[in-house]
Scaffold this active site. Sequence first.
Site, mmCIF file in Angstrom:
data_model
loop_
_atom_site.group_PDB
_atom_site.id
_atom_site.type_symbol
_atom_site.label_atom_id
_atom_site.label_comp_id
_atom_site.label_asym_id
_atom_site.label_seq_id
_atom_site.Cartn_x
_atom_site.Cartn_y
_atom_site.Cartn_z
ATOM 1 N N ASN A 222 0.858 -1.195 0.000
ATOM 2 C CA ASN A 222 0.000 0.000 0.000
ATOM 3 C C ASN A 222 0.889 1.239 0.000
ATOM 4 O O ASN A 222 1.991 1.215 0.543
ATOM 5 C CB ASN A 222 -0.877 0.004 1.262
ATOM 6 C CG ASN A 222 -1.796 1.208 1.325
ATOM 7 O OD1 ASN A 222 -2.429 1.573 0.338
ATOM 8 N ND2 ASN A 222 -1.865 1.855 2.483
ATOM 9 N N HIS B 62 0.874 5.126 1.357
ATOM 10 C CA HIS B 62 0.128 5.948 2.319
ATOM 11 C C HIS B 62 0.739 7.350 2.354
ATOM 12 O O HIS B 62 1.968 7.492 2.416
ATOM 13 C CB HIS B 62 0.178 5.309 3.715
ATOM 14 C CG HIS B 62 -0.594 6.099 4.723
ATOM 15 N ND1 HIS B 62 -1.976 6.063 4.787
ATOM 16 C CD2 HIS B 62 -0.193 6.962 5.678
ATOM 17 C CE1 HIS B 62 -2.380 6.876 5.743
ATOM 18 N NE2 HIS B 62 -1.322 7.435 6.298
ATOM 19 N N SER C 192 4.803 6.837 2.527
ATOM 20 C CA SER C 192 5.400 5.543 2.858
ATOM 21 C C SER C 192 4.776 4.470 1.988
ATOM 22 O O SER C 192 3.571 4.504 1.722
ATOM 23 C CB SER C 192 5.106 5.177 4.328
ATOM 24 O OG SER C 192 5.436 6.232 5.212
ATOM 25 N N ASP D 219 -2.511 0.718 8.271
ATOM 26 C CA ASP D 219 -1.326 1.526 7.944
ATOM 27 C C ASP D 219 -0.130 1.243 8.857
ATOM 28 O O ASP D 219 0.628 2.151 9.190
ATOM 29 C CB ASP D 219 -1.678 3.029 8.002
ATOM 30 C CG ASP D 219 -2.794 3.401 7.031
ATOM 31 O OD1 ASP D 219 -2.893 2.759 5.973
ATOM 32 O OD2 ASP D 219 -3.559 4.334 7.343
HETATM 33 C C1 GAR Z 1 -2.806 8.872 -2.684
HETATM 34 O O1 GAR Z 1 -2.347 10.065 -2.119
HETATM 35 C C2 GAR Z 1 -2.628 7.711 -1.723
HETATM 36 O O2 GAR Z 1 -1.465 7.814 -0.959
HETATM 37 C C3 GAR Z 1 -3.856 7.854 -0.866
HETATM 38 O O3 GAR Z 1 -4.872 8.177 -1.756
HETATM 39 C C4 GAR Z 1 -4.327 8.908 -2.857
HETATM 40 C C5 GAR Z 1 -4.760 8.235 -4.126
HETATM 41 O O4 GAR Z 1 -4.379 8.996 -5.248
HETATM 42 N N1 GAR Z 1 -4.119 6.665 -0.139
HETATM 43 C C6 GAR Z 1 -4.596 6.645 1.095
HETATM 44 O O5 GAR Z 1 -4.864 7.644 1.725
HETATM 45 C C7 GAR Z 1 -4.760 5.255 1.688
HETATM 46 N N2 GAR Z 1 -4.916 5.346 3.093
HETATM 47 P P1 GAR Z 1 -4.341 8.364 -6.684
HETATM 48 O O6 GAR Z 1 -5.714 7.724 -6.896
HETATM 49 O O7 GAR Z 1 -4.129 9.521 -7.598
HETATM 50 O O8 GAR Z 1 -3.237 7.334 -6.752
#
Ligand code: GAR
Length: 206
Positions: free
Chosen positions: A101, A103, A130, A139
């Site tokens: 994942n 984060h 991370s 997480d």
């Molecule tokens: C990213 O910033 C990712 O790190 C976050 O969602 C966004 C997705 O963007 N994930 C979380 O918060 C998971 N807990 P994307 O769809 O443009 O890749």
Amino acid sequence: MSSVVVLISGRGSNLQALIDAGIPVTAVISNVAGAGGLAIAARHGIPTLVVKHGDFPTREAFEKVLAAEVDRFAPTLVAHAGFMRIVTAGYVERYAGRMLNVHPSLLPSFTGLRTHERALAAGVKVHGCSVHFVTPELDSGPIVIQAAVPVLPGDTVEKLAARVLRQEHVVYARAVKWFLEVRLVVANGAVSVKGNDAQFVFDASP
Ligand code: GAR
């Protein structure tokens, strides 16, 4: 041949970064119909599927169907890329050691949601992202790589999120490559990389 199934809920910029890095993405599954990442996958000829969590009475029922779809592609790795569902221990167990994942915080700080807003509110001077193995606790799995960026005077949530996102794209692709090259070693909850590539990025640019 290694293959990666990517799970998304939204925009899909991390998915795009993985594709751009040449990661063998064999399917993209979203729990949200119309997620932007589905169009990205389609543009690249990658099969897409939607499994809507709202269609199921329980988390377990949702995950049973989700896992059946994931397993059809027999992936080497399952990569959560903005997949905004909390998953059960049973689901995590099924993909133990082969689910990553990304984060948007320097874990273990700011697990959960609204990480950039909370980082600004806390007044931290360094923030980041991370990539970690997924374990049952939210997480909290072994950290593969982190990228740090400055928090600058005048930052807004949007500015900070964009600065972090740039690094997400860098480190997620790097972590997935290492995984597929079978270079990640997990011992006592800590990850090292065979060949000693740097497991951190510091980017001080605004
Ligand atoms: C990213 O910033 C990712 O790190 C976050 O969602 C966004 C997705 O963007 N994930 C979380 O918060 C998971 N807990 P994307 O769809 O443009 O890749």
